[in-house]
Design a protein around this motif. Structure first.
Motif, mmCIF file in Angstrom:
data_model
loop_
_atom_site.group_PDB
_atom_site.id
_atom_site.type_symbol
_atom_site.label_atom_id
_atom_site.label_comp_id
_atom_site.label_asym_id
_atom_site.label_seq_id
_atom_site.Cartn_x
_atom_site.Cartn_y
_atom_site.Cartn_z
ATOM 1 N N ALA A 272 0.837 -1.205 0.000
ATOM 2 C CA ALA A 272 0.000 0.000 0.000
ATOM 3 C C ALA A 272 0.871 1.254 0.000
ATOM 4 O O ALA A 272 0.584 2.229 -0.708
ATOM 5 N N LEU A 273 1.952 1.234 0.776
ATOM 6 C CA LEU A 273 2.871 2.376 0.800
ATOM 7 C C LEU A 273 3.541 2.556 -0.557
ATOM 8 O O LEU A 273 3.735 3.687 -1.021
ATOM 9 N N GLN A 274 3.899 1.442 -1.185
ATOM 10 C CA GLN A 274 4.504 1.531 -2.514
ATOM 11 C C GLN A 274 3.535 2.158 -3.510
ATOM 12 O O GLN A 274 3.929 2.944 -4.372
ATOM 13 N N LYS A 275 2.267 1.824 -3.379
ATOM 14 C CA LYS A 275 1.266 2.290 -4.342
ATOM 15 C C LYS A 275 1.027 3.797 -4.237
ATOM 16 O O LYS A 275 0.735 4.456 -5.239
ATOM 17 N N LYS A 369 -8.073 -0.008 1.488
ATOM 18 C CA LYS A 369 -8.701 1.022 0.652
ATOM 19 C C LYS A 369 -7.788 1.396 -0.512
ATOM 20 O O LYS A 369 -8.231 1.523 -1.658
ATOM 21 N N ILE A 370 -6.511 1.563 -0.223
ATOM 22 C CA ILE A 370 -5.536 1.914 -1.260
ATOM 23 C C ILE A 370 -5.413 0.789 -2.286
ATOM 24 O O ILE A 370 -5.378 1.026 -3.496
ATOM 25 N N LEU A 371 -5.376 -0.439 -1.808
ATOM 26 C CA LEU A 371 -5.127 -1.577 -2.690
ATOM 27 C C LEU A 371 -6.358 -2.009 -3.476
ATOM 28 O O LEU A 371 -6.245 -2.421 -4.633
ATOM 29 N N PHE A 372 -7.536 -1.916 -2.857
ATOM 30 C CA PHE A 372 -8.711 -2.556 -3.446
ATOM 31 C C PHE A 372 -9.806 -1.604 -3.898
ATOM 32 O O PHE A 372 -10.820 -2.050 -4.422
ATOM 33 N N SER A 373 -9.634 -0.297 -3.712
ATOM 34 C CA SER A 373 -10.700 0.620 -4.115
ATOM 35 C C SER A 373 -10.950 0.578 -5.610
ATOM 36 O O SER A 373 -12.052 0.865 -6.069
ATOM 37 N N ASP A 374 -9.935 0.230 -6.385
ATOM 38 C CA ASP A 374 -10.115 0.173 -7.837
ATOM 39 C C ASP A 374 -10.175 -1.264 -8.341
ATOM 40 O O ASP A 374 -9.928 -1.534 -9.504
ATOM 41 N N LEU A 375 -10.495 -2.198 -7.447
ATOM 42 C CA LEU A 375 -10.660 -3.591 -7.860
ATOM 43 C C LEU A 375 -12.080 -4.046 -7.555
ATOM 44 O O LEU A 375 -12.581 -3.784 -6.459
#
Length: 428
Positions: A272-275, A369-375
């Motif tokens: 998530a931090l990388q994203k 939220k960062i990882l999956f909001s667009d999945l």
């Protein structure tokens, strides 16, 4: 006894240990002491939504203190980090002014809104704001929200245990974990274990297990020994026996899996931090102190540079695949289950335990939220994925502080392992 501590030093975890302990943790520890990241705003008075609880704890170590007056004025202003991909270009149709004006003289545009219309719009805004939340967080402008200095209220042993603490974890594991569903878990009928569940549900379980493990390690690492005969001050120490009792060979493979799940959450939050790294690089982390802000940005840039260079990380693109309607349904179920767990943290009787429980679920929820909001991934007309979320400063504080708990736990695992191995050698 030695076997389990050798096992957790396999190639994967050993490389993470070196990466975390030598590079990430030293920088992260400094960052979390900076003003921008050490003040967390939280409502400690929210009632438990599931059962009556008076939030009473007998131990003096349970208490926390608010510090609203200590917080730099600049931090009290609501701010957010908005990803550039959130900016939506609205196509406008240009018409000549004379035509429009002439038309409006006969059929003017009604720009007034009824109270019903306004209420509908407010509901739409609320839905858009909450539909991608993975944890139940309160509006930062609420009068019940107060700042807590996390550096003065570290997560450690408080004496909170017994039926109340057991009830919390039972609610998390038994009532809010996924149940098998033939639609997603066909293998479960053949293999009735977590291994038979679909990937998303296994991930959910590992998140909760990893959270539980990190909390346990924090308590074991900063345990309290009362003074002899009840006089004087007690001592803080590393409780090796407690660590053995939770992760030792008497648990078989399960003890090892608990530790592995902690590493799993570490990699998920790292991803998530990388994203969001591109946005972190441009953030000012403004507190009003030029020197403080420059130091914070320098540490952050160094940390992000290191974090983005580790190849082993969580791959969110493997989640919520397949038929889009089913994937969206599963993602929503995943989100709501985690939302329930964040609400359970309001039922914790100990103030300090409740503070860190709320913060860590907030941090993990921010990572999700960062990882999956667009999945499942939605694609706009330009073929670019749309990331429909924004982060507040409180979200960032929770995310980094949560990541700090897992980074600290990995350091502590190595220290416990060193002590146990040294003890075994001395007995030979």
């Amino acid at each position: 006894m030695l076997l389990i501590f050798i096992l957790i030093s396999n190639c994967s975890s050993d490389s993470i240990d070196n990466f975390n302990n030598a590079k990430v943790f030293p920088l992260l520890s400094k960052l979390l002491q900076k003003d921008y990241f050490k003040f967390y705003k939280v409502n400690m008075l929210r009632p438990c939504p599931y059962w009556p609880d008076d939030h009473q704890c007998a131990s003096k170590e349970c208490g926390i203190q608010h510090c609203d007056d200590e917080v730099p004025l600049a931090l009290r202003k609501k701010s957010s980090i908005i990803p550039a991909s959130n900016e939506v270009e609205v196509e406008t149709v240009s018409r000549s002014g004379s035509d429009c004006e002439t038309s409006n003289q006969f059929d003017p545009l009604d720009t007034s809104l009824s109270e019903y219309d306004r209420a509908q719009l407010r509901d739409m805004d609320t839905f858009e704001d909450t539909s991608d939340r993975f944890c139940d967080v309160e509006d930062e402008d609420s009068a019940d929200m107060h700042y807590v200095n996390l550096s003065k209220n570290p997560e450690r042993y408080t004496g909170y245990k017994g039926n109340s603490a057991t009830k919390i974890w039972q609610a998390i594991y038994q009532e809010n974990c996924f149940k098998p569903d033939p639609k997603f878990d066909k293998n479960f009928l053949l293999h009735p274990t977590t291994g038979g569940l679909c990937l998303e549900k296994r991930v959910f379980y590992r998140l909760i297990s990893g959270l539980h493990t990190a909390i346990t390690i924090s308590i074991a690492s900063y345990n309290y020994k009362p003074p002899l005969a009840g006089f004087g001050e007690g001592t803080w120490y590393r409780n090796v026996e407690m660590f053995k009792g939770r992760f030792g060979p008497q648990w078989g493979q399960e003890g090892l899996e608990r530790l592995k799940n902690l590493y799993f959450v570490y990699l998920l939050e790292l991803r998530a931090l990388q994203k969001i790294a591109p946005y972190l690089k441009t953030e000012l982390f403004y507190t009003g102190s030029t020197e403080e802000d420059q130091e914070t940005r320098a540490i952050m840039n160094s940390l992000i540079q290191i974090a983005t260079n580790i190849p082993e990380s969580f791959d969110e693109n493997e989640m919520f695949k397949g038929v889009e309607a089913d994937a969206r349904l599963l993602r929503e179920e995943f989100r709501l289950h985690f939302m329930n767990i964040s609400r359970i943290m309001d039922c914790v009787g100990c103030d300090k335990c409740r503070l860190w429980g709320k913060l860590q679920t907030h941090g993990m929820g921010t990572a999700l939220k960062i990882l999956f909001s667009d999945l499942p991934r939605s694609i706009n007309g330009n073929g670019k994925s749309h990331i429909p979320f924004y982060l507040t400063r409180n979200d960032l504080v929770a995310l980094f502080q949560s990541f700090g708990r897992y980074a600290s736990s990995i350091v502590e695992i190595n220290e416990f392992r060193r002590i146990i191995q040294s003890s075994i050698k001395s007995e030979l």
